[in-house]
Design an enzyme around this catalytic site. Structure first.
Site, PDB file in Angstrom:
ATOM      1  N   ARG A 271      -1.636   7.152  -0.911  1.00 21.43           N
ATOM      2  CA  ARG A 271      -2.640   6.633  -1.837  1.00 21.43           C
ATOM      3  C   ARG A 271      -3.706   5.941  -1.006  1.00 21.43           C
ATOM      4  O   ARG A 271      -3.466   4.884  -0.449  1.00 21.43           O
ATOM      5  CB  ARG A 271      -1.938   5.649  -2.775  1.00 21.43           C
ATOM      6  CG  ARG A 271      -2.747   5.160  -3.932  1.00 21.43           C
ATOM      7  CD  ARG A 271      -2.032   4.012  -4.610  1.00 21.43           C
ATOM      8  NE  ARG A 271      -2.200   2.777  -3.864  1.00 21.43           N
ATOM      9  CZ  ARG A 271      -1.322   1.789  -3.822  1.00 21.43           C
ATOM     10  NH1 ARG A 271      -0.177   1.884  -4.466  1.00 21.43           N
ATOM     11  NH2 ARG A 271      -1.581   0.694  -3.120  1.00 21.43           N
TER      12      ARG A 271
ATOM     13  N   HIS B  30      -3.756   0.329  -5.656  1.00 19.61           N
ATOM     14  CA  HIS B  30      -2.992   0.822  -6.809  1.00 19.61           C
ATOM     15  C   HIS B  30      -3.912   1.089  -8.010  1.00 19.61           C
ATOM     16  O   HIS B  30      -3.868   2.136  -8.634  1.00 19.61           O
ATOM     17  CB  HIS B  30      -1.915  -0.200  -7.174  1.00 19.61           C
ATOM     18  CG  HIS B  30      -1.181   0.126  -8.429  1.00 19.61           C
ATOM     19  ND1 HIS B  30      -0.332   1.206  -8.535  1.00 19.61           N
ATOM     20  CD2 HIS B  30      -1.171  -0.474  -9.646  1.00 19.61           C
ATOM     21  CE1 HIS B  30       0.168   1.245  -9.762  1.00 19.61           C
ATOM     22  NE2 HIS B  30      -0.325   0.246 -10.457  1.00 19.61           N
TER      23      HIS B  30
ATOM     24  N   TYR C 176      -0.653  -6.101   1.325  1.00 20.93           N
ATOM     25  CA  TYR C 176       0.649  -5.509   1.653  1.00 20.93           C
ATOM     26  C   TYR C 176       0.592  -4.304   2.596  1.00 20.93           C
ATOM     27  O   TYR C 176       1.611  -3.732   2.924  1.00 20.93           O
ATOM     28  CB  TYR C 176       1.405  -5.127   0.376  1.00 20.93           C
ATOM     29  CG  TYR C 176       0.629  -4.237  -0.586  1.00 20.93           C
ATOM     30  CD1 TYR C 176       0.578  -2.861  -0.390  1.00 20.93           C
ATOM     31  CD2 TYR C 176      -0.053  -4.782  -1.668  1.00 20.93           C
ATOM     32  CE1 TYR C 176      -0.137  -2.049  -1.259  1.00 20.93           C
ATOM     33  CE2 TYR C 176      -0.771  -3.978  -2.535  1.00 20.93           C
ATOM     34  CZ  TYR C 176      -0.802  -2.610  -2.336  1.00 20.93           C
ATOM     35  OH  TYR C 176      -1.510  -1.817  -3.189  1.00 20.93           O
TER      36      TYR C 176
END
Ligand SMILES: Cc1ncc(C[n+]2csc(CCOP(=O)(O)OP(=O)(O)O)c2C)c(N)n1
Lengths: 332, 361
Positions: free
Chosen positions: B262, B266, B275
């Site tokens: 990705r 998100h 993260y």
């Protein structure tokens, strides 16, 4: 100290982790990310991966393992990411978490706290805005708590973590960012409602996300000549009959306000209990102002669903203030 | 070259992801999969260009406040497009919230695709029109629906197949395991495609799964499993096509794990810097699925500047259509809140509708 509700909860978790090394915080994205609402921000860094950690993405797994940990002496505080995403854990919550004490005749204690960001009003897409309190309040064995202010959020979370019983801790999403003063020394008892604003003519009964709406309504009602008392329930189960009934005996009129659908909703329980206890003090039937009996709407329509000041004012107006008004039953 | 069917492949996935093209777009010397035909490869390319442009447009619309939220699938186009092109019209697709590019590839109107994310209604399209299930927000619940639809198709004597898309995180949910088990027991014509993009919001694979691969999860359920390079559109197409064919011919379910990444956060509301390391993103940008197929098509003379420009122009026109459609202020009708709760509105709902209408007067 001035804090947002998210900040107060963060501080509550940190203080609980500090105070008792049996306390663990876990769930989806609660570690390095700090939770999608940042309620667990910084905790993993401060307390380490053994105490604050991310789990696999499985709500039934999170609650089920928390039950086992609690059976074996730990005090898990877990996060469900959004209200509707707790449903995969429903079996663990209702059949096990709630019943273990009773089933084992008190030999097994499961002091688990399940934190759930709860309710609508933030423009979230479907499954992110449910008001699911009734599923939990209808389940004996669970305590259900929902704070309406940052100060209550801090103290009720601490009390929930200390509670020997499992607690469903519903965090009103729309109140996460609003700031107000928090007195850490004050202490707020579990299971007690509070009169947030005194008044003589009518009692508004609200909780969680609807507390600010009730207070705002009270202000507006004052301008129309109604002196409104606002009771914030804080703990939905067990119910504080004493505080609420005392208020209604004083005012003789009551309106219950909540976001969840009205049919078989929490307001029905409140109205029934008050009718049983205060019938001869009532000047009018107890009214409810609630969300409609529909699945939670898309963001662009949620304002039409959620109770607002106008709707509560309207309900107050329908409380048989004089002989000219005789029909009081209305919808929503 | 031999075609390996899913049943011949057995239950165990390969140790390394199957691929047809290297990261630079060169054909692998000893492919274990058939290379799709020229027409398919060109279609894959064109749809991926359209998909990438659509994704960029949706992201821009989010920044302008036109969408409530948008989960980008940039970098995952080989999965989104490869999987959908491997389906026939009669097959079913069960997407998640991230699979908008799969939906437009399937032919769903782009505005109807975005309705959910825009907040106008919970779903914009008719699931029967394109045989596309409602975009799924609660994770993994769509896996069971796909098994049910696939089983019903066989029950009715149809030869349609259901393809269900899910993420790496969703493989941890109980529903995924129940769906794999049902599919195995019923030998349902269903294909599970896990787009393993490395993260479930912030949670990396290492905290999600202890098996050698997510494809290994099929073994215990008797479901043949395949691990494929999710940034290789030719390989994703070949593997999904093969699994769909096997299911259609009575060969039962297949679990496919596609390894991808990705590129964006998100959703627009997420901060991926909390993260993951930007160097990781840079690594994956160098393995772009679109670059890969473009390099391959050029090397074998199937794509030149003129054709590429034509595709780009088509993508621009497509994006303009999306922009115009989304910029038109269409306010949903509040009266609709009370419709479709039941087949017929109940007396209470009629009363509530009247109450709202009164309020809005
Ligand atoms: C049952 C359930 N729990 C939690 C969530 C909240 N949530 C939304 S997306 C997401 C991560 C999903 O990761 P993955 O399955 O890998 O798919 P990706 O987003 O990477 O495509 C989470 C936890 C949800 N949608 N449903």
């Amino acid at each position: 100290m001035t804090l947002s509700m998210a900040g107060a909860l963060n501080r509550g978790l940190a203080d609980a982790l500090d105070a008792d090394d049996r306390v663990l915080v876990f769930g989806e994205d609660v570690g390095p990310l700090g939770g999608v609402f940042r309620v667990t921000d910084g905790l993993a860094a401060r307390f380490g991966e053994k105490r604050v950690f991310d789990t696999p993405l499985a709500e039934s797994g999170i609650v089920g393992t928390a039950i086992g940990m609690a059976m074996n002496g730990l005090r898990p505080v877990v996060e469900m990411q959004f209200d509707a995403f707790a449903y995969p854990a429903f079996e663990q919550i209702t059949s096990h978490l709630a019943k273990l004490r009773n089933r084992t005749r008190g030999r097994v204690e499961v002091p688990v706290v399940i934190r759930i960001p709860y309710g609508g009003g933030i423009g979230g897409v479907e499954h992110h805005c449910d008001s699911s309190e009734l599923y939990y309040t209808h389940t004996p064995g669970l305590r259900v708590v929902t704070p309406g202010t940052p100060e209550d959020a801090y103290h009720l979370l601490r009390a929930s973590i200390d509670s020997p019983d499992p607690v469903i801790f519903l965090e009103p999403k729309r109140l996460y960012w609003g700031k107000s003063e928090v007195d850490f020394g004050a202490g707020v008892p579990m299971d007690r409602a509070v009169v947030r604003r005194a008044g003589a003519d009518v009692t508004l009964i609200a909780y969680g996300p609807m507390v600010p709406v009730a207070l705002e309504t009270a202000e507006a009602a004052g301008e129309e000549g109604w002196d409104v008392e606002v009771v914030d329930l804080r703990t939905l189960s067990p119910f504080d009959d004493e505080t609420v009934a005392a208020s209604v005996r004083k005012t003789g009129r009551a309106v219950v306000v909540h976001e969840a659908s009205g049919f078989c909703g929490y307001g029905a329980e409140v109205a029934a209990r008050l009718t049983e206890r205060c019938f001869h003090h009532l000047h009018a039937p107890i009214l409810r102002v609630t969300g409609y009996d529909i699945p939670y709407p898309p963001p662009k329509l949620e304002e039409h669903h959620l109770p607002n000041v106008d709707r509560v004012l309207d309900a107050i107006a329908r409380l048989q203030w004089d002989d000219r008004v005789d029909g009081v039953v209305g919808v929503a | 070259m031999t075609t390996v069917t899913s049943s011949e492949r057995g239950l165990l996935p390969s140790a390394e992801p199957l691929a047809l093209l290297t990261a630079a777009g060169e054909p692998l010397p000893e492919p274990v999969l058939p290379m799709p035909g020229d027409e398919v490869l060109l279609d894959l390319h064109r749809r991926m260009v359209l998909g990438r442009r659509f994704d960029a447009q949706a992201t821009a619309l989010t920044k302008q406040g036109r969408l409530a939220v948008y989960p980008s699938s940039r970098g995952q186009e080989a999965c989104e497009v490869g999987a959908v092109l491997a389906l026939d019209e009669r097959d079913w697709l069960f997407p998640t919230y991230r699979d908008s590019v799969a939906l437009v590839t399937r032919g769903v109107d782009p505005i109807e695709t975005l309705t959910l994310l825009q907040g106008g209604w919970h779903l914009g399209y008719d699931p029967y029109e394109h045989r596309v299930g409602p975009q799924c927000t609660p994770l993994a619940t769509n896996t069971l629906h796909a098994v049910g639809v696939a089983h019903a198709a066989r029950f009715k004597g149809e030869d349609s197949v259901a393809l269900v898309l899910l993420g790496d995180g969703a493989t941890s949910e109980g529903d995924t395991h129940e769906a794999l088990n049902f599919a195995g027991v019923w030998q349902a014509p269903v294909v599970f495609l896990v787009q393993n993009n490395g993260y479930a919001i912030s949670v990396p694979m290492s905290k999600q799964n202890a098996a050698p691969s997510l494809a290994h999860k099929g073994i215990g359920y008797g479901v043949p499993s395949v691990l494929v390079d999710g940034n290789d559109p030719a390989a994703v197409y070949a593997v999904v096509r093969d699994a769909v064919q096997a299911a259609r011919e009575g060969g039962g379910p297949t679990l496919i794990e596609a390894r991808t990444y990705r590129i964006e956060a998100h959703t627009n509301a997420d901060d991926a810097n909390r993260y993951r390391d930007p160097s990781e993103v840079a690594y994956w940008l160098g393995r772009d699925p679109l670059d890969r197929i473009e390099a391959y098509l050029r090397s074998c003379g199937l794509l030149d500047d003129a054709r590429r420009d034509a595709v780009l122009a088509e993508a621009e026109a497509f994006a303009a259509k999306v922009r115009d459609g989304m910029n038109a202020d269409v306010e949903p009708n509040p009266a609709e809140l009370f419709e479709h709760v039941y087949a017929q509105p109940t007396p209470a709902l009629r009363e509530q509708a009247a109450h709202l209408a009164e309020e809005l007067r």
